[in-house]
Design a protein around this motif. Structure first.
Motif, mmCIF file in Angstrom:
data_model
loop_
_atom_site.group_PDB
_atom_site.id
_atom_site.type_symbol
_atom_site.label_atom_id
_atom_site.label_comp_id
_atom_site.label_asym_id
_atom_site.label_seq_id
_atom_site.Cartn_x
_atom_site.Cartn_y
_atom_site.Cartn_z
ATOM 1 N N ALA A 27 42.299 7.894 28.485
ATOM 2 C CA ALA A 27 41.699 8.785 29.470
ATOM 3 C C ALA A 27 40.176 8.733 29.351
ATOM 4 O O ALA A 27 39.632 8.677 28.256
ATOM 5 C CB ALA A 27 42.182 10.212 29.254
ATOM 6 N N LEU A 28 39.519 8.752 30.480
ATOM 7 C CA LEU A 28 38.067 8.750 30.536
ATOM 8 C C LEU A 28 37.638 10.002 31.276
ATOM 9 O O LEU A 28 38.148 10.298 32.357
ATOM 10 C CB LEU A 28 37.577 7.501 31.279
ATOM 11 N N PHE A 29 36.704 10.743 30.694
ATOM 12 C CA PHE A 29 36.192 11.918 31.383
ATOM 13 C C PHE A 29 34.788 12.225 30.912
ATOM 14 O O PHE A 29 34.312 11.681 29.917
ATOM 15 C CB PHE A 29 37.120 13.129 31.211
ATOM 16 N N ILE A 30 34.119 13.111 31.623
ATOM 17 C CA ILE A 30 32.743 13.492 31.338
ATOM 18 C C ILE A 30 32.701 15.003 31.141
ATOM 19 O O ILE A 30 33.290 15.754 31.915
ATOM 20 C CB ILE A 30 31.820 13.074 32.490
ATOM 21 N N VAL A 31 31.998 15.418 30.090
ATOM 22 C CA VAL A 31 31.807 16.841 29.835
ATOM 23 C C VAL A 31 30.351 17.160 30.157
ATOM 24 O O VAL A 31 29.440 16.557 29.605
ATOM 25 C CB VAL A 31 32.118 17.192 28.358
ATOM 26 N N GLU A 32 30.157 18.097 31.065
ATOM 27 C CA GLU A 32 28.813 18.526 31.432
ATOM 28 C C GLU A 32 28.570 19.902 30.849
ATOM 29 O O GLU A 32 29.470 20.713 30.743
ATOM 30 C CB GLU A 32 28.653 18.552 32.947
ATOM 31 N N GLY A 33 27.337 20.143 30.485
ATOM 32 C CA GLY A 33 26.974 21.435 29.931
ATOM 33 C C GLY A 33 26.543 21.301 28.478
ATOM 34 O O GLY A 33 26.499 20.197 27.916
ATOM 35 N N ASP A 34 26.245 22.409 27.901
ATOM 36 C CA ASP A 34 25.747 22.439 26.529
ATOM 37 C C ASP A 34 26.744 23.206 25.665
ATOM 38 O O ASP A 34 26.640 24.424 25.504
ATOM 39 C CB ASP A 34 24.371 23.113 26.499
ATOM 40 N N THR A 35 27.719 22.496 25.160
ATOM 41 C CA THR A 35 28.735 23.101 24.307
ATOM 42 C C THR A 35 28.968 22.191 23.109
ATOM 43 O O THR A 35 28.834 20.971 23.216
ATOM 44 C CB THR A 35 30.043 23.346 25.102
ATOM 45 N N PRO A 36 29.299 22.753 21.959
ATOM 46 C CA PRO A 36 29.515 21.918 20.778
ATOM 47 C C PRO A 36 30.796 21.086 20.899
ATOM 48 O O PRO A 36 31.852 21.599 21.263
ATOM 49 C CB PRO A 36 29.625 22.924 19.633
ATOM 50 N N ILE A 37 30.664 19.779 20.597
ATOM 51 C CA ILE A 37 31.785 18.851 20.715
ATOM 52 C C ILE A 37 31.837 17.965 19.484
ATOM 53 O O ILE A 37 30.814 17.468 19.029
ATOM 54 C CB ILE A 37 31.635 17.957 21.967
ATOM 55 N N LEU A 38 33.037 17.771 18.932
ATOM 56 C CA LEU A 38 33.261 16.842 17.828
ATOM 57 C C LEU A 38 34.488 15.998 18.126
ATOM 58 O O LEU A 38 35.532 16.523 18.523
ATOM 59 C CB LEU A 38 33.521 17.576 16.504
ATOM 60 N N ARG A 39 34.374 14.697 17.908
ATOM 61 C CA ARG A 39 35.552 13.832 17.956
ATOM 62 C C ARG A 39 36.384 14.115 16.711
ATOM 63 O O ARG A 39 35.877 14.564 15.693
ATOM 64 C CB ARG A 39 35.149 12.366 17.985
ATOM 65 N N ALA A 40 37.660 13.809 16.782
ATOM 66 C CA ALA A 40 38.574 14.096 15.678
ATOM 67 C C ALA A 40 38.160 13.399 14.386
ATOM 68 O O ALA A 40 38.408 13.920 13.304
ATOM 69 C CB ALA A 40 40.001 13.703 16.052
ATOM 70 N N ASN A 41 37.502 12.248 14.476
ATOM 71 C CA ASN A 41 37.120 11.549 13.249
ATOM 72 C C ASN A 41 35.933 12.208 12.541
ATOM 73 O O ASN A 41 35.509 11.745 11.496
ATOM 74 C CB ASN A 41 36.843 10.070 13.528
ATOM 75 N N TYR A 42 35.420 13.300 13.092
ATOM 76 C CA TYR A 42 34.390 14.091 12.424
ATOM 77 C C TYR A 42 34.911 15.451 11.990
ATOM 78 O O TYR A 42 34.170 16.245 11.427
ATOM 79 C CB TYR A 42 33.172 14.292 13.341
ATOM 80 N N VAL A 43 36.165 15.736 12.273
ATOM 81 C CA VAL A 43 36.736 17.044 11.957
ATOM 82 C C VAL A 43 37.486 16.967 10.633
ATOM 83 O O VAL A 43 38.347 16.113 10.434
ATOM 84 C CB VAL A 43 37.676 17.530 13.082
ATOM 85 N N LEU A 44 37.134 17.876 9.735
ATOM 86 C CA LEU A 44 37.794 17.978 8.436
ATOM 87 C C LEU A 44 38.642 19.241 8.451
ATOM 88 O O LEU A 44 38.120 20.346 8.646
ATOM 89 C CB LEU A 44 36.761 18.024 7.314
ATOM 90 N N SER A 45 39.933 19.084 8.246
ATOM 91 C CA SER A 45 40.829 20.236 8.205
ATOM 92 C C SER A 45 40.541 21.051 6.953
ATOM 93 O O SER A 45 40.498 20.501 5.851
ATOM 94 C CB SER A 45 42.282 19.752 8.185
ATOM 95 N N PRO A 46 40.343 22.352 7.081
ATOM 96 C CA PRO A 46 40.084 23.186 5.907
ATOM 97 C C PRO A 46 41.188 23.089 4.847
ATOM 98 O O PRO A 46 40.931 23.233 3.655
ATOM 99 C CB PRO A 46 40.006 24.598 6.475
ATOM 100 N N ALA A 47 42.403 22.791 5.257
ATOM 101 C CA ALA A 47 43.516 22.664 4.310
ATOM 102 C C ALA A 47 43.324 21.468 3.380
ATOM 103 O O ALA A 47 43.875 21.449 2.277
ATOM 104 C CB ALA A 47 44.834 22.542 5.058
ATOM 105 N N LEU A 48 42.556 20.473 3.802
ATOM 106 C CA LEU A 48 42.326 19.280 2.990
ATOM 107 C C LEU A 48 41.090 19.392 2.108
ATOM 108 O O LEU A 48 40.894 18.573 1.218
ATOM 109 C CB LEU A 48 42.196 18.053 3.891
ATOM 110 N N ALA A 49 40.253 20.374 2.358
ATOM 111 C CA ALA A 49 39.005 20.531 1.607
ATOM 112 C C ALA A 49 39.298 21.088 0.218
ATOM 113 O O ALA A 49 39.849 22.175 0.083
ATOM 114 C CB ALA A 49 38.053 21.451 2.350
#
Length: 141
Positions: A27-49
């Protein structure tokens, strides 16, 4: 500023407090606006920390995605001190991250902190979730 995202099958994108999960097709899409965004490869699950540094990453991640700087400031300072206590050689990197966080540049801080943490924690699961229901035969009216 508009951001373009090309998500592969079952990729995730974290937008603020929400998670956008892709289906089985690209899927290809565009997000407009100023909101915080992270791809999954930057997300660390707190359960793994496990370490203070990994918990610090999760705290900064929450500060960014939830826009909760003031609410998490105490936890952030305690985890930063704990990270330095566990590994004093990280002083320069943590100081640099602290400067970015003070300037509310969380994404840049996360990029620096990610380099210090175990990379296997950021593995992206590319399978269908339990809630995924494949679409067969199209929609019927």
């Amino acid at each position: 500023m508009a951001l373009r995202f090309d998500l592969g099958p079952f990729d995730e994108l974290h937008i603020g407090k929400c998670v956008l999960k892709n289906s089985h097709e690209r899927a290809l899409f565009i997000v407009e606006g100023d909101t915080p965004i992270l791809r999954a490869n930057y997300v660390l699950s707190p359960a793994l920390a496990v370490s203070s540094l990994e918990k610090l990453y999760c705290c900064v991640q929450r500060m960014y995605l939830e826009e909760a700087h003031e609410e998490l400031q105490g936890s952030y300072l305690a985890l930063a001190a704990g990270s330095l206590k566990e590994d004093p050689t990280l002083y320069a990197e943590l100081h640099a991250a602290d400067q970015l966080i003070a300037a509310r540049q969380y994404y840049k801080a996360l990029k620096g902190l990610k380099k210090l943490t175990r990379q296997e924690l950021f593995g992206v699961h590319k399978g269908a979730s339990e809630t995924y229901v494949p679409r067969f035969g199209g929609w019927k009216r």
